[in-house]
Design a protein around this motif. Structure first.
Motif, PDB file in Angstrom:
ATOM      1  N   ILE A 149      42.850  38.376  24.402  1.00 27.91           N
ATOM      2  CA  ILE A 149      42.108  39.177  23.439  1.00 27.91           C
ATOM      3  C   ILE A 149      41.512  38.272  22.370  1.00 27.91           C
ATOM      4  CG2 ILE A 149      42.212  41.134  21.848  1.00 27.91           C
ATOM      5  CD1 ILE A 149      42.952  41.783  24.802  1.00 27.91           C
ATOM      6  N   HIS A 150      40.198  38.378  22.185  1.00 27.26           N
ATOM      7  CA  HIS A 150      39.546  37.625  21.109  1.00 27.26           C
ATOM      8  C   HIS A 150      38.394  38.457  20.557  1.00 27.26           C
ATOM      9  CE1 HIS A 150      38.430  34.129  18.741  1.00 27.26           C
ATOM     10  NE2 HIS A 150      37.169  34.406  19.031  1.00 27.26           N
ATOM     11  N   GLY A 151      38.490  38.809  19.291  1.00 25.64           N
ATOM     12  CA  GLY A 151      37.447  39.642  18.688  1.00 25.64           C
ATOM     13  C   GLY A 151      37.350  40.972  19.395  1.00 25.64           C
ATOM     14  N   ALA A 152      36.153  41.323  19.822  1.00 27.69           N
ATOM     15  CA  ALA A 152      35.943  42.583  20.540  1.00 27.69           C
ATOM     16  C   ALA A 152      36.030  42.412  22.051  1.00 27.69           C
ATOM     17  CB  ALA A 152      34.585  43.171  20.162  1.00 27.69           C
ATOM     18  N   LYS A 153      36.419  41.227  22.512  1.00 24.19           N
ATOM     19  CA  LYS A 153      36.462  40.955  23.952  1.00 24.19           C
ATOM     20  C   LYS A 153      37.891  40.934  24.472  1.00 24.19           C
ATOM     21  CE  LYS A 153      34.942  37.638  27.490  1.00 24.19           C
ATOM     22  NZ  LYS A 153      34.176  36.381  27.743  1.00 24.19           N
ATOM     23  N   GLY A 154      38.101  41.603  25.601  1.00 21.54           N
ATOM     24  CA  GLY A 154      39.383  41.566  26.282  1.00 21.54           C
ATOM     25  C   GLY A 154      39.194  41.160  27.730  1.00 21.54           C
ATOM     26  N   SER A 155      39.938  40.168  28.184  1.00 22.96           N
ATOM     27  CA  SER A 155      39.910  39.746  29.582  1.00 22.96           C
ATOM     28  C   SER A 155      41.300  39.974  30.159  1.00 22.96           C
ATOM     29  CB  SER A 155      39.533  38.266  29.703  1.00 22.96           C
ATOM     30  OG  SER A 155      38.260  38.018  29.126  1.00 22.96           O
ATOM     31  N   PHE A 156      41.357  40.639  31.309  1.00 16.66           N
ATOM     32  CA  PHE A 156      42.632  41.091  31.849  1.00 16.66           C
ATOM     33  C   PHE A 156      42.848  40.511  33.248  1.00 16.66           C
ATOM     34  CE2 PHE A 156      40.905  44.167  28.892  1.00 16.66           C
ATOM     35  CZ  PHE A 156      41.952  44.298  27.988  1.00 16.66           C
ATOM     36  N   TYR A 157      43.981  39.846  33.421  1.00 19.17           N
ATOM     37  CA  TYR A 157      44.310  39.143  34.656  1.00 19.17           C
ATOM     38  C   TYR A 157      45.575  39.736  35.258  1.00 19.17           C
ATOM     39  CZ  TYR A 157      41.298  35.517  32.582  1.00 19.17           C
ATOM     40  OH  TYR A 157      40.263  34.836  32.008  1.00 19.17           O
ATOM     41  N   LEU A 158      45.646  39.769  36.596  1.00 24.36           N
ATOM     42  CA  LEU A 158      46.829  40.252  37.293  1.00 24.36           C
ATOM     43  C   LEU A 158      47.360  39.196  38.259  1.00 24.36           C
ATOM     44  CD1 LEU A 158      45.847  43.940  38.206  1.00 24.36           C
ATOM     45  CD2 LEU A 158      47.173  43.139  36.241  1.00 24.36           C
ATOM     46  N   ASN A 159      48.677  39.098  38.300  1.00 31.09           N
ATOM     47  CA  ASN A 159      49.383  38.286  39.304  1.00 31.09           C
ATOM     48  C   ASN A 159      48.887  36.846  39.381  1.00 31.09           C
ATOM     49  OD1 ASN A 159      50.990  40.482  39.949  1.00 31.09           O
ATOM     50  ND2 ASN A 159      49.598  41.206  41.539  1.00 31.09           N
ATOM     51  N   ASP A 160      48.671  36.258  38.208  1.00 30.75           N
ATOM     52  CA  ASP A 160      48.337  34.832  38.068  1.00 30.75           C
ATOM     53  C   ASP A 160      47.014  34.443  38.723  1.00 30.75           C
ATOM     54  OD1 ASP A 160      50.798  34.340  36.710  1.00 30.75           O
ATOM     55  OD2 ASP A 160      51.825  34.277  38.640  1.00 30.75           O
ATOM     56  N   ASN A 161      46.158  35.416  38.999  1.00 31.01           N
ATOM     57  CA  ASN A 161      44.835  35.090  39.525  1.00 31.01           C
ATOM     58  C   ASN A 161      43.987  34.417  38.454  1.00 31.01           C
ATOM     59  OD1 ASN A 161      45.162  36.108  42.158  1.00 31.01           O
ATOM     60  ND2 ASN A 161      44.768  38.194  41.457  1.00 31.01           N
ATOM     61  N   GLU A 162      43.153  33.470  38.893  1.00 34.96           N
ATOM     62  CA  GLU A 162      42.320  32.740  37.943  1.00 34.96           C
ATOM     63  C   GLU A 162      41.154  33.575  37.436  1.00 34.96           C
ATOM     64  OE1 GLU A 162      41.073  29.020  39.517  1.00 34.96           O
ATOM     65  OE2 GLU A 162      43.108  28.230  39.745  1.00 34.96           O
ATOM     66  N   GLU A 163      40.728  34.546  38.227  1.00 35.82           N
ATOM     67  CA  GLU A 163      39.623  35.407  37.825  1.00 35.82           C
ATOM     68  C   GLU A 163      40.164  36.735  37.277  1.00 35.82           C
ATOM     69  OE1 GLU A 163      36.404  34.607  37.764  1.00 35.82           O
ATOM     70  OE2 GLU A 163      36.985  32.600  38.451  1.00 35.82           O
ATOM     71  N   PRO A 164      39.625  37.201  36.174  1.00 33.58           N
ATOM     72  CA  PRO A 164      40.094  38.474  35.629  1.00 33.58           C
ATOM     73  C   PRO A 164      39.701  39.648  36.525  1.00 33.58           C
ATOM     74  CG  PRO A 164      38.167  37.705  34.421  1.00 33.58           C
ATOM     75  CD  PRO A 164      38.556  36.601  35.360  1.00 33.58           C
ATOM     76  N   VAL A 165      40.543  40.680  36.525  1.00 31.80           N
ATOM     77  CA  VAL A 165      40.199  41.906  37.249  1.00 31.80           C
ATOM     78  C   VAL A 165      39.260  42.772  36.424  1.00 31.80           C
ATOM     79  CG1 VAL A 165      42.261  42.009  38.669  1.00 31.80           C
ATOM     80  CG2 VAL A 165      42.280  43.068  36.395  1.00 31.80           C
ATOM     81  N   LEU A 166      39.234  42.538  35.114  1.00 30.46           N
ATOM     82  CA  LEU A 166      38.351  43.313  34.234  1.00 30.46           C
ATOM     83  C   LEU A 166      38.085  42.522  32.972  1.00 30.46           C
ATOM     84  CD1 LEU A 166      37.024  46.201  34.094  1.00 30.46           C
ATOM     85  CD2 LEU A 166      38.924  46.829  32.593  1.00 30.46           C
TER      86      LEU A 166
END
Length: 202
Positions: A149-166
């Protein structure tokens, strides 16, 4: 973080510290009286204050014996929760949608919402699909979540994947929102959480 000593406030849920397969966990179940979706239903970490940084936790969900047909194993986090529980951001998963053949449900494996106005129902009624997506997840298995979470941006990752799911570039309460962290659960779900790690950057 020691789950056996971290105090939580139950907000429209019941919660208890217990063990699952010999490990200390926090068990969270939504109370029956609140039957709307995307509400303030979480175990809230007392005296937590979070603005920017990373939230990491492992979570597992099961369907309750009396779960309705539309239950999906909803489980996730709430963050930047204000003091009176009337405003927060949230990210959760729907494990029963993770590996289903139905392409519409499969694309609804994960969800961002912002309480009280911007619920999944609000987005869906307007045909807005930017705040949900697919994920390879299932019931009764540990799912590792990392929220950056930074400012108005949220990046969400699952199961240690390098690419966020959302990735959400415009979280609805804005860049300056700050508040507590909670363990979110919704209708028909028995939720378990462990291995919480919070890394604040400010």
């Amino acid at each position: 973080m020691n789950f056996e000593t971290t105090p939580v406030k139950a907000v429209n849920i019941s919660s208890e510290y217990t063990t699952l397969n010999g490990e200390p966990v926090l068990r969270v179940v939504k109370k029956e009286k609140l039957m709307e979706f995307d509400e303030n239903t979480y175990a809230k970490l007392i005296n937590s204050s979070f603005h920017n940084g990373t939230i990491e936790v492992k979570m597992l969900s099961r369907l309750l014996p009396d779960a309705p047909d539309f239950a999906r194993g909803f489980i996730g986090i709430a963050f930047r929760i204000n003091e009176d529980d009337t405003q927060f951001e949230s990210f959760y998963v729907r494990p029963t949608n993770g590996r289903i053949d139905d392409p519409i449900r499969k694309n609804r494996g994960v969800q961002y919402f912002s309480y009280p106005k911007y619920t999944f129902d609000y987005f869906r009624n307007l045909g807005i699909t930017d705040f949900e997506g697919p994920a390879d997840i299932g019931l009764d298995e540990w799912i590792s979540l990392k929220a950056v979470i930074h400012g108005a941006k949220g990046s969400f990752y699952l199961n240690d994947n390098e690419e966020p799911v959302l990735v959400v570039d415009n979280m609805k309460h804005g860049a300056d929102a700050r508040g507590a962290i909670g363990f979110f659960v919704d209708i028909g779900t028995e939720a378990f959480f462990k291995d919480l790690k919070i890394t604040a950057t400010d």
